[in-house]
Design an enzyme around this catalytic site. Structure first.
Site, PDB file in Angstrom:
ATOM      1  N   HIS A 490       0.846  -1.192   0.000  1.00 15.27           N
ATOM      2  CA  HIS A 490       0.000   0.000   0.000  1.00 15.27           C
ATOM      3  C   HIS A 490       0.881   1.242   0.000  1.00 15.27           C
ATOM      4  CE1 HIS A 490      -3.067   2.666   2.363  1.00 15.27           C
ATOM      5  NE2 HIS A 490      -3.034   2.972   1.082  1.00 15.27           N
ATOM      6  N   LEU A 501       5.493   3.017   3.086  1.00 14.27           N
ATOM      7  CA  LEU A 501       4.979   1.846   2.374  1.00 14.27           C
ATOM      8  C   LEU A 501       4.449   0.878   3.427  1.00 14.27           C
ATOM      9  CD1 LEU A 501       4.501  -0.079  -0.005  1.00 14.27           C
ATOM     10  CD2 LEU A 501       6.891  -0.803   0.195  1.00 14.27           C
ATOM     11  N   GLU A 502       3.164   0.550   3.318  1.00 12.56           N
ATOM     12  CA  GLU A 502       2.514  -0.371   4.249  1.00 12.56           C
ATOM     13  C   GLU A 502       2.363  -1.722   3.550  1.00 12.56           C
ATOM     14  OE1 GLU A 502      -1.428  -0.144   7.138  1.00 12.56           O
ATOM     15  OE2 GLU A 502      -1.555   0.708   5.124  1.00 12.56           O
ATOM     16  N   ILE A 503       3.109  -2.706   4.020  1.00 15.67           N
ATOM     17  CA  ILE A 503       3.051  -4.055   3.434  1.00 15.67           C
ATOM     18  C   ILE A 503       2.086  -4.895   4.258  1.00 15.67           C
ATOM     19  CG2 ILE A 503       4.383  -6.173   3.023  1.00 15.67           C
ATOM     20  CD1 ILE A 503       6.763  -4.377   2.348  1.00 15.67           C
ATOM     21  N   THR A 539      -3.431   1.946   8.439  1.00 20.70           N
ATOM     22  CA  THR A 539      -3.569   3.386   8.193  1.00 20.70           C
ATOM     23  C   THR A 539      -4.975   3.761   7.722  1.00 20.70           C
ATOM     24  OG1 THR A 539      -2.630   3.052   5.991  1.00 20.70           O
ATOM     25  CG2 THR A 539      -1.120   3.773   7.723  1.00 20.70           C
TER      26      THR A 539
END
Length: 755
Positions: A490, A501-503, A539
């Protein structure tokens, strides 16, 4: 080839010079090594086993001992300060040393110790030259400022900055006193107030450095080593010249129009007061006064210029005051957290993705391609039409044009990278793809079809990542025949500017796929957190709670303008209504609709028909120029106009008989809801730890950085105080303010989230 010959020639000449000169070794300790070459003492600092040099007590003492040995050596006529690390001069002070201080007096003592060391260097009767290559930050630049002459290498790694403001501090080892006198008040204040760095050329124009050295090409050694050796040769020659008079000491006096522009704002009381007043107004306008450090910097610089004999004492005292503030402690914890999230906790992947393919050439897809082009062997950008591809290429080019304009990239590199971008209308060239990042519309059926098509065209080891902002990764993975290689990546818009960066991983995602995805994110210069799959992940789920409460406040009578003011004055980088327009009201509607199914009224709070009608009326946000506000590209600054269509819809759903919330209530209700949702995510193990929770929200949605993130806030504010305030709001506003059980448990036990 010519560069190679020159490098060879310089290296040979350098070797001859070293052989022909008297060269003795004087002192060696853990961090420093000294030698004397033809009357020039060379102090080379190099912390063993570390990528960077930092100023801690041991390093500083070793440098001081080495400096004194050269200063007191009668055979030494001048001194060169340089690093043994080509990519780092000194990266600044060791933040751990500062974080360990419990009282203002301890911090003031550290500052005075640094000031005394710098003063010894400045007072040295022998010329002292700083040879700078790589990062020269904070205390490192203060070391260079105390030298009599500065030489810097013209390469991408070299940057000179005083970034203490980003930690809620000011330069504490003489920086606020020396920098304005060297480059003038109008140039010094922006450097200290923004923390921005200067490359070697810019620094030379400002007078921050006296000479620059161009990097060498390949020769008998690698370019980096050759350049570093050449820098040493130049610095030694300059130092020798300063000692024997063959090199003139740089004149710090300004004359003519340049002198007038330098002297009036720096030394004329009335002009100086005007410059400082204007700077103060700009700071308050930009920060709304929630950050004390910028104002203290202006005060300290001004006091030092007005009363030079007391300037250093004022600097040390103000440094101590700032270090004790909640804001500085919060920002220091953010620094530690960011550093932690810039490492791969899962280790290096066995097979590092080198060929990246991006599906969808829209804003997100183009942004992902742009941050990937410099770092990977092959990048493909795919869409379904030539028109879409052309628009995507233009967006990628715009990213690089912006860098060229800011002088962060050459036009040659821009053209080179654009020529390396592969564009495709089908999957025929995906056979060697290692990672596919999907960035198409948020439609689960469309994504399922794409997943099947891509997996049929890619090798078995290929990882598939979806850039969805809310659709459950587990549901998407149901269409995959390789669920162990399936995850979410994301990104945040605009991708080239937003650092997070949201993995997102599922129970089936393999550790190898996770390792590889994190490593890709780090190569893209992202700050990475890994979260578990769940509605909205982390988030987006927190934004849902935040925006839900914001819409509830609007329905209770808070105007969009007042909502924006409340947010910004509390420390958010953008107002609540403006944030909805930025995200996209249509996107917010889809997420809200999904969250209502999963969480019910606990998250959305307001009447969901409001956002539904906004979308039906064509109010999609900034993307189409009509959201809660109207957007006109021709309008520069000023107050935005409320969209009359949106205004009518908001009025229609105004809660009857409800008192309009105060600004304080708007601020605390929205903020407390976001913090509570973050705590629920920790409780449900969506996030692995409080550090990831803080970093995810600060770098993903700008969650009031001066408060340090939700879990730093809970520790500072007090878990029990939080529970009590939530209970009060629960009585007046309903069950959505029920505090998370984990916060209640911490309040009862007295535990801290960040300990």
């Amino acid at each position: 080839m010519l560069n190679g010959f020159r490098a060879f020639k310089n290296s040979v000449n350098h070797a001859r010079i070293v052989r022909n000169r008297i060269c003795t070794r004087n002192l060696s300790n853990k961090h420093c090594e000294t030698s004397v070459r033809n009357g020039v003492g060379i102090l080379k600092f190099d912390t063993p086993g570390a990528k960077v040099n930092v100023l801690n007590k041991e390093f500083s003492q070793d440098c001081k001992d080495a400096f004194v040995s050269l200063r007191d050596d009668p055979t030494v006529k001048s001194i060169v300060f340089m690093s043994g690390k080509p990519d780092c001069f000194i990266a600044g002070a060791d933040i751990n040393m500062l974080a360990a201080c419990e009282t203002k007096e301890e911090v003031v003592g550290l500052a005075k110790g640094g000031q005394e060391m710098m003063q010894e260097m400045e007072d040295c009767k022998k010329p002292v030259v700083a040879a700078i290559s790589g990062s020269c930050m904070g205390g490192g630049l203060e070391v260079a400022l105390a030298c009599h002459y500065r030489i810097a290498v013209e390469n991408k790694k070299t940057s000179l900055a005083l970034p203490e403001v980003m930690l809620g501090l000011l330069p504490g080892s003489g920086g606020t006193q020396r920098l304005p006198r060297l480059i003038g008040l109008p140039n010094a204040l922006p450097m200290m107030l923004t923390g921005g760095g200067k490359n070697a050329r810019s620094a030379k124009k400002l007078g921050l450095v006296d000479m620059t050295v161009k990097p060498l090409g390949p020769g008998i050694s690698d370019p980096k080593t050759l350049t570093h050796n050449y820098l040493e040769k130049v610095a030694v020659d300059v130092a020798a010249g300063l000692a024997d008079g063959s090199v003139k000491k740089p004149s710090r006096k300004k004359s003519g129009m340049k002198g007038l522009a330098f002297n009036l704002p720096t030394y004329n009381k009335y002009v100086r007061n005007f410059v400082c007043d204007q700077a103060q107004k700009q700071v308050v306008k930009k920060t709304k006064g929630v950050y004390p450090a910028p104002l203290k910097i202006i005060e300290t610089v001004k006091d030092g210029l007005e009363n030079p004999s007391e300037g250093y004492n004022v600097e040390a005292n103000n440094f101590g005051d700032l270090a004790m503030t909640d804001e500085s402690k919060a920002l220091i914890n953010v620094f530690f957290g960011k550093t932690q999230c810039e490492k791969n906790p899962y280790g290096k992947p066995e097979r590092m993705p080198e060929n990246i393919s991006v599906l969808g050439a829209g804003l997100m897809g183009a942004g992902i391609a742009a941050v990937s082009l410099e770092k990977f062997n092959k990048v493909i950008l795919k869409d379904v039409s030539e028109t879409a591809i052309s628009k995507g290429e233009d967006m990628v080019r715009d990213v690089f044009k912006g860098r060229v304009k800011r002088k962060k990239m050459s036009q040659f590199d821009c053209d080179r990278l654009m020529s390396s971008l592969h564009t495709e209308l089908d999957l025929s060239n995906f056979a060697d793809t290692d990672l596919v990042i999907e960035a198409v519309f948020e439609d689960i059926n469309l994504k399922h079809r794409i997943i099947k098509e891509v997996e049929a065209a890619t090798p078995d080891h290929c990882i598939f990542a979806s850039n969805t902002s809310a659709l459950p990764i587990g549901d998407l993975a149901k269409a995959s025949k390789r669920p162990e290689n399936f995850l979410g990546m994301h990104y945040f818009s605009p991708v080239d500017k937003m650092p997070l960066l949201e993995i997102i991983t599922t129970d089936q995602t393999s550790k190898e796929a996770t390792r590889a995805a994190v490593e890709v994110g780090l190569k893209q210069k992202k700050t990475v957190i890994v979260v578990k799959d769940g509605p909205g992940f982390y988030t987006t789920r927190v934004i849902g709670a935040l925006m839900g409460e914001a819409f509830a406040c609007i329905q209770e009578g808070t105007s969009p303008q007042d909502l924006d003011k409340a947010f910004v004055k509390f420390g958010w980088p953008v107002g609540g209504a403006s944030l909805v327009d930025e995200v996209g009201i249509d996107v917010a509607y889809k997420v809200t609709k999904y969250f209502l199914e999963v969480f019910g009224d606990r998250i959305s709070a307001g009447d969901p028909r409001v956002i539904e009608e906004l979308v039906e009326s064509g109010c999609l946000g900034k993307k189409n120029g009509k959201g809660i506000y109207l957007y006109d590209k021709r309008q520069k600054g000023g107050t935005r106009q409320i969209n009359p269509i949106a205004e009518k819809i908001l009025q229609r759903y105004r809660t009857p008989g409800q008192a309009v919330p105060t600004m304080e209530d708007v601020q605390w209700r929205t903020y407390m809801r976001s913090v509570n949702e973050a705590a629920l995510c920790l409780q449900e193990e969506i996030i692995a730890n409080p550090v990831d929770g803080n970093i995810g929200l600060i770098f993903g949605i700008g969650h009031c950085p001066q408060r340090g993130g939700p879990f730093q806030f809970l520790d500072t504010y007090g878990a029990q105080n939080f529970v009590d305030k939530m209970r009060n709001y629960e009585e007046s506003n309903g069950f959505r303010f029920e505090p998370a059980q984990i916060v209640i448990d911490y309040a009862n036990s007295g535990k801290k989230f960040m300990s």
